[in-house]
Write a protein that holds these residues in place. Structure first.
Motif, PDB file in Angstrom:
ATOM      1  N   ARG A  88      -6.721 -26.691  -6.256  1.00 35.15           N
ATOM      2  CA  ARG A  88      -7.287 -25.382  -6.621  1.00 35.15           C
ATOM      3  C   ARG A  88      -7.282 -24.417  -5.425  1.00 35.15           C
ATOM      4  NH1 ARG A  88      -7.960 -25.499 -11.862  1.00 35.15           N
ATOM      5  NH2 ARG A  88      -9.212 -27.143 -12.757  1.00 35.15           N
ATOM      6  N   GLU A  89      -7.543 -24.921  -4.239  1.00 38.86           N
ATOM      7  CA  GLU A  89      -7.579 -24.052  -3.061  1.00 38.86           C
ATOM      8  C   GLU A  89      -6.200 -23.455  -2.791  1.00 38.86           C
ATOM      9  OE1 GLU A  89      -8.418 -24.395   1.694  1.00 38.86           O
ATOM     10  OE2 GLU A  89      -9.507 -25.742   0.367  1.00 38.86           O
ATOM     11  N   ARG A  90      -5.181 -24.289  -2.847  1.00 39.92           N
ATOM     12  CA  ARG A  90      -3.817 -23.795  -2.637  1.00 39.92           C
ATOM     13  C   ARG A  90      -3.408 -22.833  -3.757  1.00 39.92           C
ATOM     14  NH1 ARG A  90       0.441 -27.191  -4.058  1.00 39.92           N
ATOM     15  NH2 ARG A  90       2.149 -25.752  -4.303  1.00 39.92           N
ATOM     16  N   ALA A  91      -3.777 -23.157  -4.994  1.00 40.26           N
ATOM     17  CA  ALA A  91      -3.454 -22.284  -6.128  1.00 40.26           C
ATOM     18  C   ALA A  91      -4.146 -20.930  -5.980  1.00 40.26           C
ATOM     19  CB  ALA A  91      -3.872 -22.960  -7.437  1.00 40.26           C
ATOM     20  N   PHE A  92      -5.382 -20.929  -5.489  1.00 40.44           N
ATOM     21  CA  PHE A  92      -6.102 -19.674  -5.292  1.00 40.44           C
ATOM     22  C   PHE A  92      -5.436 -18.842  -4.205  1.00 40.44           C
ATOM     23  CE2 PHE A  92      -9.537 -17.192  -3.238  1.00 40.44           C
ATOM     24  CZ  PHE A  92      -9.798 -16.339  -4.292  1.00 40.44           C
ATOM     25  N   ARG A  93      -5.094 -19.462  -3.095  1.00 40.14           N
ATOM     26  CA  ARG A  93      -4.420 -18.729  -2.017  1.00 40.14           C
ATOM     27  C   ARG A  93      -3.118 -18.107  -2.502  1.00 40.14           C
ATOM     28  NH1 ARG A  93      -3.705 -22.916   1.702  1.00 40.14           N
ATOM     29  NH2 ARG A  93      -5.698 -23.903   1.462  1.00 40.14           N
ATOM     30  N   GLU A  94      -2.333 -18.865  -3.230  1.00 37.59           N
ATOM     31  CA  GLU A  94      -1.061 -18.347  -3.751  1.00 37.59           C
ATOM     32  C   GLU A  94      -1.293 -17.220  -4.754  1.00 37.59           C
ATOM     33  OE1 GLU A  94       0.918 -21.769  -5.312  1.00 37.59           O
ATOM     34  OE2 GLU A  94       1.406 -22.552  -3.317  1.00 37.59           O
ATOM     35  N   ALA A  95      -2.309 -17.355  -5.585  1.00 40.37           N
ATOM     36  CA  ALA A  95      -2.618 -16.306  -6.566  1.00 40.37           C
ATOM     37  C   ALA A  95      -3.083 -15.031  -5.876  1.00 40.37           C
ATOM     38  CB  ALA A  95      -3.675 -16.801  -7.551  1.00 40.37           C
ATOM     39  N   VAL A  96      -3.894 -15.173  -4.831  1.00 41.35           N
ATOM     40  CA  VAL A  96      -4.370 -13.996  -4.088  1.00 41.35           C
ATOM     41  C   VAL A  96      -3.196 -13.289  -3.431  1.00 41.35           C
ATOM     42  CG1 VAL A  96      -5.689 -13.250  -2.065  1.00 41.35           C
ATOM     43  CG2 VAL A  96      -6.733 -14.782  -3.733  1.00 41.35           C
ATOM     44  N   VAL A  97      -2.319 -14.050  -2.805  1.00 41.82           N
ATOM     45  CA  VAL A  97      -1.142 -13.447  -2.173  1.00 41.82           C
ATOM     46  C   VAL A  97      -0.295 -12.721  -3.215  1.00 41.82           C
ATOM     47  CG1 VAL A  97       1.043 -13.984  -1.027  1.00 41.82           C
ATOM     48  CG2 VAL A  97      -1.076 -15.005  -0.210  1.00 41.82           C
ATOM     49  N   ALA A  98      -0.094 -13.341  -4.368  1.00 40.22           N
ATOM     50  CA  ALA A  98       0.714 -12.718  -5.421  1.00 40.22           C
ATOM     51  C   ALA A  98       0.063 -11.448  -5.950  1.00 40.22           C
ATOM     52  CB  ALA A  98       0.936 -13.707  -6.566  1.00 40.22           C
ATOM     53  N   GLU A  99      -1.257 -11.447  -6.114  1.00 42.72           N
ATOM     54  CA  GLU A  99      -1.958 -10.282  -6.665  1.00 42.72           C
ATOM     55  C   GLU A  99      -2.038  -9.120  -5.673  1.00 42.72           C
ATOM     56  OE1 GLU A  99      -3.097  -9.468  -9.621  1.00 42.72           O
ATOM     57  OE2 GLU A  99      -2.576 -11.353 -10.565  1.00 42.72           O
ATOM     58  N   LEU A 100      -2.180  -9.422  -4.399  1.00 40.44           N
ATOM     59  CA  LEU A 100      -2.397  -8.368  -3.402  1.00 40.44           C
ATOM     60  C   LEU A 100      -1.128  -7.964  -2.662  1.00 40.44           C
ATOM     61  CD1 LEU A 100      -5.802  -9.553  -1.879  1.00 40.44           C
ATOM     62  CD2 LEU A 100      -5.398  -7.962  -3.749  1.00 40.44           C
ATOM     63  N   ARG A 101       0.003  -8.585  -2.990  1.00 45.07           N
ATOM     64  CA  ARG A 101       1.254  -8.326  -2.278  1.00 45.07           C
ATOM     65  C   ARG A 101       1.685  -6.869  -2.324  1.00 45.07           C
ATOM     66  NH1 ARG A 101       4.633 -12.006  -4.672  1.00 45.07           N
ATOM     67  NH2 ARG A 101       3.953 -13.511  -3.132  1.00 45.07           N
ATOM     68  N   ASP A 102       1.517  -6.201  -3.465  1.00 45.57           N
ATOM     69  CA  ASP A 102       2.044  -4.845  -3.613  1.00 45.57           C
ATOM     70  C   ASP A 102       1.056  -3.748  -3.216  1.00 45.57           C
ATOM     71  OD1 ASP A 102       0.402  -5.349  -5.770  1.00 45.57           O
ATOM     72  OD2 ASP A 102       1.540  -4.075  -7.132  1.00 45.57           O
ATOM     73  N   LEU A 103      -0.115  -4.115  -2.684  1.00 50.31           N
ATOM     74  CA  LEU A 103      -1.048  -3.084  -2.214  1.00 50.31           C
ATOM     75  C   LEU A 103      -0.475  -2.398  -0.974  1.00 50.31           C
ATOM     76  CD1 LEU A 103      -4.568  -4.741  -2.549  1.00 50.31           C
ATOM     77  CD2 LEU A 103      -3.621  -2.883  -3.904  1.00 50.31           C
ATOM     78  N   PRO A 104      -0.702  -1.105  -0.814  1.00 52.13           N
ATOM     79  CA  PRO A 104      -0.186  -0.419   0.380  1.00 52.13           C
ATOM     80  C   PRO A 104      -0.852  -0.946   1.649  1.00 52.13           C
ATOM     81  CG  PRO A 104      -1.530   1.064  -0.962  1.00 52.13           C
ATOM     82  CD  PRO A 104      -1.421  -0.223  -1.709  1.00 52.13           C
ATOM     83  N   ARG A 105      -0.127  -0.918   2.732  1.00 49.81           N
ATOM     84  CA  ARG A 105      -0.636  -1.436   4.010  1.00 49.81           C
ATOM     85  C   ARG A 105      -1.557  -0.456   4.729  1.00 49.81           C
ATOM     86  NH1 ARG A 105       0.020  -6.231   2.744  1.00 49.81           N
ATOM     87  NH2 ARG A 105       2.125  -7.022   2.640  1.00 49.81           N
ATOM     88  N   GLU A 106      -1.247   0.837   4.655  1.00 51.11           N
ATOM     89  CA  GLU A 106      -1.993   1.826   5.437  1.00 51.11           C
ATOM     90  C   GLU A 106      -3.329   2.198   4.818  1.00 51.11           C
ATOM     91  OE1 GLU A 106       1.258   2.519   4.507  1.00 51.11           O
ATOM     92  OE2 GLU A 106       2.111   1.804   6.370  1.00 51.11           O
ATOM     93  N   ALA A 107      -3.376   2.329   3.514  1.00 51.61           N
ATOM     94  CA  ALA A 107      -4.582   2.839   2.865  1.00 51.61           C
ATOM     95  C   ALA A 107      -4.806   2.118   1.544  1.00 51.61           C
ATOM     96  CB  ALA A 107      -4.443   4.340   2.625  1.00 51.61           C
ATOM     97  N   PRO A 108      -6.056   1.974   1.165  1.00 52.08           N
ATOM     98  CA  PRO A 108      -6.341   1.375  -0.143  1.00 52.08           C
ATOM     99  C   PRO A 108      -5.808   2.257  -1.275  1.00 52.08           C
ATOM    100  CG  PRO A 108      -8.320   1.451   1.216  1.00 52.08           C
ATOM    101  CD  PRO A 108      -7.266   2.244   1.930  1.00 52.08           C
ATOM    102  N   PRO A 109      -5.630   1.680  -2.465  1.00 52.57           N
ATOM    103  CA  PRO A 109      -5.125   2.460  -3.594  1.00 52.57           C
ATOM    104  C   PRO A 109      -6.115   3.541  -4.027  1.00 52.57           C
ATOM    105  CG  PRO A 109      -5.764   0.251  -4.281  1.00 52.57           C
ATOM    106  CD  PRO A 109      -5.882   0.290  -2.805  1.00 52.57           C
ATOM    107  N   GLY A 110      -5.621   4.530  -4.740  1.00 48.00           N
ATOM    108  CA  GLY A 110      -6.478   5.580  -5.285  1.00 48.00           C
ATOM    109  C   GLY A 110      -6.454   6.882  -4.523  1.00 48.00           C
ATOM    110  N   THR A 111      -5.551   7.018  -3.563  1.00 48.00           N
ATOM    111  CA  THR A 111      -5.515   8.254  -2.766  1.00 48.00           C
ATOM    112  C   THR A 111      -5.161   9.469  -3.617  1.00 48.00           C
ATOM    113  OG1 THR A 111      -3.219   7.843  -2.153  1.00 48.00           O
ATOM    114  CG2 THR A 111      -4.905   7.073  -0.628  1.00 48.00           C
ATOM    115  N   TRP A 112      -4.530   9.250  -4.753  1.00 47.88           N
ATOM    116  CA  TRP A 112      -4.153  10.341  -5.649  1.00 47.88           C
ATOM    117  C   TRP A 112      -5.364  11.146  -6.099  1.00 47.88           C
ATOM    118  CZ3 TRP A 112      -6.713   9.953 -10.169  1.00 47.88           C
ATOM    119  CH2 TRP A 112      -7.198   8.702 -10.527  1.00 47.88           C
ATOM    120  N   VAL A 113      -6.560  10.558  -6.043  1.00 43.55           N
ATOM    121  CA  VAL A 113      -7.760  11.205  -6.582  1.00 43.55           C
ATOM    122  C   VAL A 113      -8.116  12.493  -5.828  1.00 43.55           C
ATOM    123  CG1 VAL A 113      -9.569  10.044  -5.220  1.00 43.55           C
ATOM    124  CG2 VAL A 113      -9.989  10.635  -7.598  1.00 43.55           C
ATOM    125  N   PHE A 114      -7.688  12.623  -4.593  1.00 38.46           N
ATOM    126  CA  PHE A 114      -8.042  13.810  -3.811  1.00 38.46           C
ATOM    127  C   PHE A 114      -7.505  15.102  -4.433  1.00 38.46           C
ATOM    128  CE2 PHE A 114      -8.505  10.686  -0.331  1.00 38.46           C
ATOM    129  CZ  PHE A 114      -9.777  11.023   0.072  1.00 38.46           C
TER     130      PHE A 114
END
Length: 171
Positions: A88-114
């Motif tokens: 389960r620990e390895r599966a969780f780590r892999e799932a977290v990496v897969a889910e968060l892979r496409d997030l931008p590096r510089e800033a959290p999502p949602g900058t469009w709101v400005f």
């Protein structure tokens, strides 16, 4: 010691940027109000508050959107790991990496709101200034405030996307 100086320099840079955005926004709003409704105290007050509200509400909504997106993805990763079989620990780590892979590096999502927040607040402010007794017309303050509000929103979004605005852990 060098790391502490770099951290202090970054904190000073963020402080100066936020001060410039806040006080520059106040000055810009008052200048616009003075052009649209000369001598109106109500217009001056509205202009004084317009761009700081764009900054404050925009950053708050940005943080809330980023928080919701990241936590939603982490919960999905937890569900994916729970459904998996084996380690389960390895599966969780892999799932977290897969889910968060496409997030931008510089800033959290949602900058469009400005952009919509700044435009909306500025258009309302322009309409209120246009209704002031000293206003020469109704449409001109709406156009002025709307144009500068759109530009201010684009500037805030650009600063957020490029990582110049503080993200929650830096604030």
């Amino acid at each position: 010691m060098k790391e502490r100086r770099a951290g202090l320099g970054e904190a000073v840079r963020i402080f100066l940027l936020l001060a410039l955005l806040l006080f520059g926004g106040m000055a810009l709003g008052q200048w616009l109000a003075g052009r649209a409704a000369p001598g109106s105290i109500l217009a001056d007050l509205i202009g004084f508050l317009t761009f700081p509200l764009c900054l404050g509400i925009g950053m708050t909504l940005w943080y809330q959107i980023a928080f919701a997106v990241v936590w939603t993805r982490l919960l999905r990763a937890l569900v994916r790991a729970a459904r998996g079989t084996g380690d389960r620990e390895r599966a969780f780590r892999e799932a977290v990496v897969a889910e968060l892979r496409d997030l931008p590096r510089e800033a959290p999502p949602g900058t469009w709101v400005f952009v919509p927040v700044s435009l909306g607040i500025s258009l309302v402010a322009g309409a209120l200034v246009g209704l002031a007794p000293a206003a020469e017309s109704f449409i001109m303050p709406v156009i002025l405030f709307g144009t500068y509000g759109l530009a201010y929103g684009v500037l805030l979004r650009w600063l957020a996307v490029t990582g110049r605005l503080p993200i929650p852990e830096d604030a």
